[in-house]
Design a protein around this motif. Structure first.
Motif, PDB file in Angstrom:
ATOM      1  N   GLY A  51       1.652   5.624  -0.529  1.00 22.21           N
ATOM      2  CA  GLY A  51       1.207   7.001  -0.438  1.00 22.21           C
ATOM      3  C   GLY A  51       2.402   7.922  -0.518  1.00 22.21           C
ATOM      4  N   THR A  54       0.866  -1.168   0.000  1.00 22.59           N
ATOM      5  CA  THR A  54       0.000   0.000   0.000  1.00 22.59           C
ATOM      6  C   THR A  54       0.905   1.222   0.000  1.00 22.59           C
ATOM      7  OG1 THR A  54      -1.752  -1.188   1.133  1.00 22.59           O
ATOM      8  CG2 THR A  54      -1.788   1.208   1.309  1.00 22.59           C
ATOM      9  N   HIS A  71      -6.870   8.597  -1.334  1.00 24.96           N
ATOM     10  CA  HIS A  71      -7.469   8.792  -0.018  1.00 24.96           C
ATOM     11  C   HIS A  71      -6.548   9.726   0.747  1.00 24.96           C
ATOM     12  CE1 HIS A  71      -9.648   4.627  -0.087  1.00 24.96           C
ATOM     13  NE2 HIS A  71     -10.084   5.451  -1.030  1.00 24.96           N
ATOM     14  N   ILE A 109      -3.510   0.414  -2.973  1.00 23.58           N
ATOM     15  CA  ILE A 109      -3.811  -0.593  -1.944  1.00 23.58           C
ATOM     16  C   ILE A 109      -3.472  -1.954  -2.522  1.00 23.58           C
ATOM     17  CG2 ILE A 109      -5.603  -1.658  -0.512  1.00 23.58           C
ATOM     18  CD1 ILE A 109      -7.113   1.004  -0.614  1.00 23.58           C
ATOM     19  N   LYS A 127      -2.762   8.681  -0.197  1.00 19.99           N
ATOM     20  CA  LYS A 127      -2.673   7.219  -0.387  1.00 19.99           C
ATOM     21  C   LYS A 127      -3.232   6.918  -1.765  1.00 19.99           C
ATOM     22  CE  LYS A 127      -4.758   3.092   1.603  1.00 19.99           C
ATOM     23  NZ  LYS A 127      -5.607   2.654   2.723  1.00 19.99           N
ATOM     24  N   TYR A 128      -2.425   6.311  -2.627  1.00 23.42           N
ATOM     25  CA  TYR A 128      -2.842   6.109  -4.007  1.00 23.42           C
ATOM     26  C   TYR A 128      -2.855   4.657  -4.456  1.00 23.42           C
ATOM     27  CZ  TYR A 128       2.205   5.930  -4.768  1.00 23.42           C
ATOM     28  OH  TYR A 128       3.529   5.604  -4.697  1.00 23.42           O
TER      29      TYR A 128
END
Length: 86
Positions: A7, A5, A64, A52, A49-50
């Protein structure tokens, strides 16, 4: 193959955008009409956050908004469709 994940701190993007010197706030508009406004002084605590599990965020994405202290980890700002610096 990426599987984590990911970001990035928003301040890296904003430095390249070179906002007006008199700018004081940043706001995030969402697809459902919410507007989340913050002072620019906290810019270095905002994370975009780009990804997941190695995949782009498609649902409620493309990013997000998280805070460095983890205070909104369970309730990030989602569905961001505009970022404004004023």
């Amino acid at each position: 193959d990426l599987s984590g994940t990911f970001g990035i701190y928003l301040n890296h993007f904003l430095k390249n955008a070179e906002p007006n010197e008199d700018a004081k706030t940043i706001s995030f508009e969402t697809v459902n009409g919410d507007n989340h406004k913050f002072p620019l002084e906290i810019l270095d605590t905002i994370i975009l956050k780009y990804s997941i599990d190695g995949k782009p965020i498609r649902e409620n994405g493309p990013v997000h908004i998280l805070f460095k202290d983890g205070s909104n980890i369970d309730n990030p700002i989602k569905g961001v469709n505009a970022v404004n610096v004023q």
